[in-house]
Structure formats: C-alpha cells, structure tokens
Scaffold this motif. Structure first.
Motif, PDB file in Angstrom:
ATOM      1  N   VAL A  77     -84.975  69.548 -16.367  1.00 47.73           N
ATOM      2  CA  VAL A  77     -84.896  69.615 -17.610  1.00 47.73           C
ATOM      3  C   VAL A  77     -83.602  68.865 -18.254  1.00 47.73           C
ATOM      4  O   VAL A  77     -83.951  68.062 -19.347  1.00 47.73           O
ATOM      5  CB  VAL A  77     -84.885  71.200 -18.407  1.00 47.73           C
ATOM      6  N   ILE A  78     -82.489  68.879 -17.692  1.00 49.84           N
ATOM      7  CA  ILE A  78     -81.450  68.345 -18.301  1.00 49.84           C
ATOM      8  C   ILE A  78     -81.060  67.138 -17.577  1.00 49.84           C
ATOM      9  O   ILE A  78     -80.525  66.112 -17.830  1.00 49.84           O
ATOM     10  CB  ILE A  78     -80.288  69.195 -18.091  1.00 49.84           C
ATOM     11  N   GLY A  79     -81.854  66.812 -16.307  1.00 54.23           N
ATOM     12  CA  GLY A  79     -81.904  65.457 -15.808  1.00 54.23           C
ATOM     13  C   GLY A  79     -80.303  64.962 -15.189  1.00 54.23           C
ATOM     14  O   GLY A  79     -79.670  66.245 -14.567  1.00 54.23           O
ATOM     15  N   ASN A  80     -80.207  63.882 -15.131  1.00 53.55           N
ATOM     16  CA  ASN A  80     -78.647  63.474 -14.738  1.00 53.55           C
ATOM     17  C   ASN A  80     -77.691  64.190 -15.775  1.00 53.55           C
ATOM     18  O   ASN A  80     -77.758  64.055 -17.003  1.00 53.55           O
ATOM     19  CB  ASN A  80     -78.325  62.030 -14.843  1.00 53.55           C
ATOM     20  N   HIS A  81     -76.581  64.861 -15.208  1.00 52.95           N
ATOM     21  CA  HIS A  81     -75.701  65.711 -15.953  1.00 52.95           C
ATOM     22  C   HIS A  81     -74.232  65.715 -15.480  1.00 52.95           C
ATOM     23  O   HIS A  81     -74.027  65.603 -14.302  1.00 52.95           O
ATOM     24  CB  HIS A  81     -76.214  66.796 -16.193  1.00 52.95           C
ATOM     25  N   VAL A  82     -73.209  66.003 -16.174  1.00 54.77           N
ATOM     26  CA  VAL A  82     -71.978  66.460 -15.820  1.00 54.77           C
ATOM     27  C   VAL A  82     -71.480  67.517 -16.449  1.00 54.77           C
ATOM     28  O   VAL A  82     -71.740  67.720 -17.750  1.00 54.77           O
ATOM     29  CB  VAL A  82     -71.018  65.209 -16.224  1.00 54.77           C
ATOM     30  N   ALA A 108     -68.568  72.101 -20.688  1.00 50.65           N
ATOM     31  CA  ALA A 108     -69.168  71.144 -21.597  1.00 50.65           C
ATOM     32  C   ALA A 108     -70.179  70.624 -20.688  1.00 50.65           C
ATOM     33  O   ALA A 108     -69.817  70.310 -19.415  1.00 50.65           O
ATOM     34  CB  ALA A 108     -68.449  70.145 -22.325  1.00 50.65           C
ATOM     35  N   CYS A 109     -71.422  70.746 -20.935  1.00 48.18           N
ATOM     36  CA  CYS A 109     -72.596  69.998 -20.181  1.00 48.18           C
ATOM     37  C   CYS A 109     -72.966  68.773 -21.089  1.00 48.18           C
ATOM     38  O   CYS A 109     -73.454  68.976 -22.107  1.00 48.18           O
ATOM     39  CB  CYS A 109     -73.907  71.045 -20.117  1.00 48.18           C
ATOM     40  N   TYR A 110     -72.984  67.512 -20.182  1.00 47.20           N
ATOM     41  CA  TYR A 110     -73.443  66.196 -20.710  1.00 47.20           C
ATOM     42  C   TYR A 110     -74.700  66.073 -20.298  1.00 47.20           C
ATOM     43  O   TYR A 110     -74.508  65.507 -18.854  1.00 47.20           O
ATOM     44  CB  TYR A 110     -72.159  65.281 -20.729  1.00 47.20           C
ATOM     45  N   ALA A 111     -75.715  66.088 -20.599  1.00 41.50           N
ATOM     46  CA  ALA A 111     -77.181  65.953 -20.263  1.00 41.50           C
ATOM     47  C   ALA A 111     -77.862  64.769 -20.355  1.00 41.50           C
ATOM     48  O   ALA A 111     -77.490  64.200 -21.374  1.00 41.50           O
ATOM     49  CB  ALA A 111     -77.850  67.246 -20.310  1.00 41.50           C
ATOM     50  N   LEU A 153     -77.818  61.550 -25.707  1.00 44.38           N
ATOM     51  CA  LEU A 153     -76.787  62.473 -24.962  1.00 44.38           C
ATOM     52  C   LEU A 153     -76.879  63.803 -25.460  1.00 44.38           C
ATOM     53  O   LEU A 153     -77.010  64.032 -26.959  1.00 44.38           O
ATOM     54  CB  LEU A 153     -75.089  61.893 -25.093  1.00 44.38           C
ATOM     55  N   HIS A 154     -77.247  64.752 -24.757  1.00 45.29           N
ATOM     56  CA  HIS A 154     -77.404  66.146 -24.925  1.00 45.29           C
ATOM     57  C   HIS A 154     -75.931  66.611 -24.537  1.00 45.29           C
ATOM     58  O   HIS A 154     -75.455  66.588 -23.185  1.00 45.29           O
ATOM     59  CB  HIS A 154     -78.600  66.910 -24.419  1.00 45.29           C
ATOM     60  N   LEU A 155     -75.197  67.269 -25.472  1.00 41.12           N
ATOM     61  CA  LEU A 155     -73.985  67.890 -25.432  1.00 41.12           C
ATOM     62  C   LEU A 155     -74.218  69.338 -25.875  1.00 41.12           C
ATOM     63  O   LEU A 155     -74.522  69.761 -26.871  1.00 41.12           O
ATOM     64  CB  LEU A 155     -72.850  67.273 -26.154  1.00 41.12           C
ATOM     65  N   VAL A 179     -64.012  67.635 -28.702  1.00 36.10           N
ATOM     66  CA  VAL A 179     -64.928  68.797 -29.094  1.00 36.10           C
ATOM     67  C   VAL A 179     -63.959  70.242 -29.026  1.00 36.10           C
ATOM     68  O   VAL A 179     -63.599  70.343 -28.044  1.00 36.10           O
ATOM     69  CB  VAL A 179     -66.210  68.829 -28.169  1.00 36.10           C
ATOM     70  N   SER A 180     -64.077  70.808 -30.195  1.00 35.33           N
ATOM     71  CA  SER A 180     -63.270  71.881 -30.368  1.00 35.33           C
ATOM     72  C   SER A 180     -63.934  73.259 -30.572  1.00 35.33           C
ATOM     73  O   SER A 180     -64.920  73.295 -31.466  1.00 35.33           O
ATOM     74  CB  SER A 180     -62.311  71.966 -31.316  1.00 35.33           C
TER      75      SER A 180
END
Length: 146
Positions: free
Chosen positions: A38-43, A53-56, A91-93, A143-144
């Motif tokens: 679902v989130i694919g390539n991510h960090v 934090a998830c960057y997807a 970008l999904h954050l 991002v806070s």
C-alpha cells in the motif's frame, strides 16, 4: 532512520475512465496482501522523541538513505514517486507513534516555514495547517508535532 524500502515499481499515470476499475481492483488486492504494498517505496525516520515520520510512494531506485543511517533536517531521503497504492505521483507523509505504519496511530502535526497558495488553510501560531487539497510550498521542510 528506522526503515527504508525502494524496490517497488512505479505505476503509469492512470487518468482515464477506462483505468478506474483496474485502479480499484489493484488497490484492494494490495490492501489484502500487505501494508508494504500500500505504501510502496518508503522511508520511516525515528525522530528520537517517540514520534516517527513515514514518507511513502517514493520513486523506485531514488532512495538516498539506508536503514540505520542518521539523517538531518533538509537531507534528501528520496524522490517523489508513484509506487504502492497510488494513482498519481505524490508524497504521502504521516507522523506516527510507532515505527510500523501498520500498527501506528497518527500524530497531528503542522508544517512550519511554508507558503500557502490561496484557497483555505490557516496558520494557528504553531505552524501552517493546509486545507484539504490545498497546495503549499515547504521552505524549510520542518514538520513539528502539535
């Protein structure tokens, strides 16, 4: 840094009515198989304060970090892509309370150092909160947690 995955394929843009049934079918299949699809390539970045934090949906082969790397604010993690359950490059954050997107609860956050385009959103004194679908530019990339 907690996790990095960058081998999922990117999708072609699906902007026709004929592609819509395929998009929904493929998305439902991903939901059933694994959250990673679902989130694919991510960090996933560990902030060290109990938040992650998830960057997807990053572009295949674009990751510039590996699991265990220490990253700093402003460092490039990867490039915007169209992997995972995605119909267009974006970008999904999400900020979350655990390192696993499958088990985590979301944490509210605000962007600081951003410029909003007209059409909604607000600055609540702690940062900018974009309106639904509103575009914005990140000047500092901070991002806070709220």
């Amino acid at each position: 840094m907690v996790r990095a995955s960058g081998r999922a394929r990117d999708h072609r843009s699906r902007n026709s009515w004929l592609a819509l049934p395929f998009l929904f079918l493929e998305g439902a299949l991903r939901d059933l198989v694994s959250w990673r699809l679902v989130i694919g390539n991510h960090v996933v970045v560990d902030h060290g304060d109990g938040s992650f934090a998830c960057y997807a949906h990053l572009r295949r082969g674009s990751l510039r970090v590996r699991p265990g790397d220490v990253v700093a604010a402003g460092e490039v993690l990867g490039e915007c892509g169209n992997s995972g359950n995605s119909s267009e490059p974006h970008l999904h954050l999400q900020l979350m309370d655990r390192p696993s997107p499958a088990l985590a609860a979301g944490i509210p956050f605000a962007f600081t150092g951003t410029v909003l385009e007209p059409g909604g959103g607000r600055d609540d004194g702690r940062g900018v909160v974009p309106g639904r679908g509103q575009r914005f530019s990140a000047v500092t990339g901070d991002v806070s947690p709220r």
